[in-house]
Design an enzyme around this catalytic site. Structure first.
Site: not given
Ligand SMILES: NC(=O)c1ccc[n+]([C@@H]2O[C@H](COP(=O)([O-])OP(=O)(O)OC[C@H]3O[C@@H](n4cnc5c(N)ncnc54)[C@H](O)[C@@H]3O)[C@@H](O)[C@H]2O)c1
Ligand SMILES: [Zn+2]
Length: 348
Positions: A252, A112, A224, A235, A176, A239, A214, A232, A228, A134
């Site tokens: 992304h 929980r 949101e 976005h 971003e 998407h 942020k 987007n 917030r 999130k």
């Molecule tokens: N929670 C939120 O508010 C929020 C906001 C934006 C995005 N997201 C989510 O985040 C995800 C995207 O995150 P991301 O862009 O970090 O992608 P990711 O976590 O897939 O990382 C991208 C790649 O980089 C590699 N990597 C990570 N750190 C590294 C480092 N220091 N050196 C070398 N390689 C490294 C990872 O292993 C992966 O292969 C999506 O799933 C998206 O939905 C969430």
């Molecule tokens: Zn984004």
């Protein structure tokens, strides 16, 4: 009759975001670091000695968005039971946004809800995903459709990790940052135009600024309900591009870059932004090697894809449009024909 349940005021969920080299992360009970083979291989030897905990475990999940699913979540939860983590235990998310979102979600439902700490290692997760609480996973109906709001106990942002980040991933994070500057802060935007983000100090400043922006928005609107949604910007278009390309051609952040250019075209039409400012934004994205265009096959088909996005409420499509640089409007009042006209500019 009516029975009132008077709950105690929610406990304080405020937390600190440290933007500096990590010295020590101290937790009271047991601790599990959740990572993937890539990040773990590169950086666990840097992180682990800095963690002080009663017992310390490392749990490794496969790397990639395609593994941000129930199977990985279930695997992760099983390991937490194997290691007998209890309600006083803490998870540390050590990786990009994928690891952060999954670890946060697991922390929110394990017994929980237990504490978790974010140690983001991509630029995108440092400026965006790790802040705001999130969490979630994907399923066959779409991205992030299952999840929760669960704020971390702390976030440790250390630019040391970014040294090994591939160039494209770095640029995706910059997109971003640009997003936040355009919707909230003209001065920051102008600073970015001149900045050299390969310089560590300037990069740290950019991260700091973006995180502050942020954090302010999240504090105003944690779930949101309103403002917030400004995050987007770009976005709604992104998407659709990600969907149409099966999440293969664009990271992304890259899709967001194109999405911002598209949103700007719409904003121009609505008289919200000048050609000159729109060009400045495009130029900044280009400077960082980000894409600024996507060849739309069929504008009408692209338009119908908006309806598949969970962010479009009822049958209206919501757009975040820049109002000059440094301000924005959130509107569902843009006419279909205006949108199609803009989309046609991007047709082959
Ligand atoms: N929670 C939120 O508010 C929020 C906001 C934006 C995005 N997201 C989510 O985040 C995800 C995207 O995150 P991301 O862009 O970090 O992608 P990711 O976590 O897939 O990382 C991208 C790649 O980089 C590699 N990597 C990570 N750190 C590294 C480092 N220091 N050196 C070398 N390689 C490294 C990872 O292993 C992966 O292969 C999506 O799933 C998206 O939905 C969430
Ligand atoms: Zn984004």
């Amino acid at each position: 009759m009516v029975v009132d349940i008077e709950l105690k005021k929610e406990d304080d969920r405020s937390y600190k975001i440290y933007i500096e080299p990590i010295e020590k992360i101290e937790v009271e009970g047991k601790c599990a670091v959740v990572t993937n083979p890539k990040v773990g291989g590169l950086h666990l030897n840097y992180l682990l000695p800095k963690i002080k905990a009663k017992e310390l475990y490392v749990i490794t999940l496969p790397d990639g968005e395609e593994y941000k699913n129930f199977e990985s979540l279930n695997f992760l939860l099983d390991r937490l039971f194997d290691h007998k983590l209890d309600r006083k235990s803490t998870l540390i998310a050590f990786g990009g946004g994928v690891i952060g979102d999954m670890t946060g979600f697991a922390a929110s439902i394990y017994q929980r809800g237990i504490d978790f700490i974010q140690v983001p290692t991509t630029l995108l997760s440092q400026v965006d995903a790790s802040v705001g609480g999130k969490t979630g996973i994907n399923n066959r109906f779409g991205k992030n459709l299952i999840g929760s709001f669960h704020q971390p106990r702390a976030v440790y942002i250390d630019t040391h990790f970014l040294k090994t980040l591939p160039k494209r991933e770095f640029a995706a994070g910059v997109a971003e940052i640009v997003k936040m500057a355009v919707v909230f802060d003209r001065e920051f935007f102008d600073w970015l135009l001149e900045a050299d983000l390969s310089d560590e100090e300037q990069l740290r400043q950019a991260i700091q600024k973006a995180v502050k922006l942020k954090a302010r928005i999240v504090a105003l609107d944690e779930r949101e309900g309103g403002v917030r949604a400004s995050l987007n910007y770009g976005h709604t278009f992104a998407h659709v591009i990600e969907n149409l390309t099966g999440y293969k051609n664009f990271l992304h952040g890259e899709a967001v870059a194109v999405g911002m250019v598209m949103a700007n075209e719409l904003a121009k039409k609505a008289g919200l932004i000048t050609e000159e400012d729109a060009e400045k934004i495009k130029g900044l994205l280009q400077k960082h090697g980000l894409p600024i265009s996507y060849e739309i096959e069929d504008a009408k088909d692209f338009y119908t894809q908006f309806y598949l996005d969970k962010k479009s409420q009822n049958d209206k499509i919501t757009f975040v449009l820049p109002k000059g640089i440094g301000d924005f409007v959130i509107t569902d009042g843009v006419g279909e024909s205006d949108v199609i006209e803009v989309l046609k500019e991007f047709e082959k």
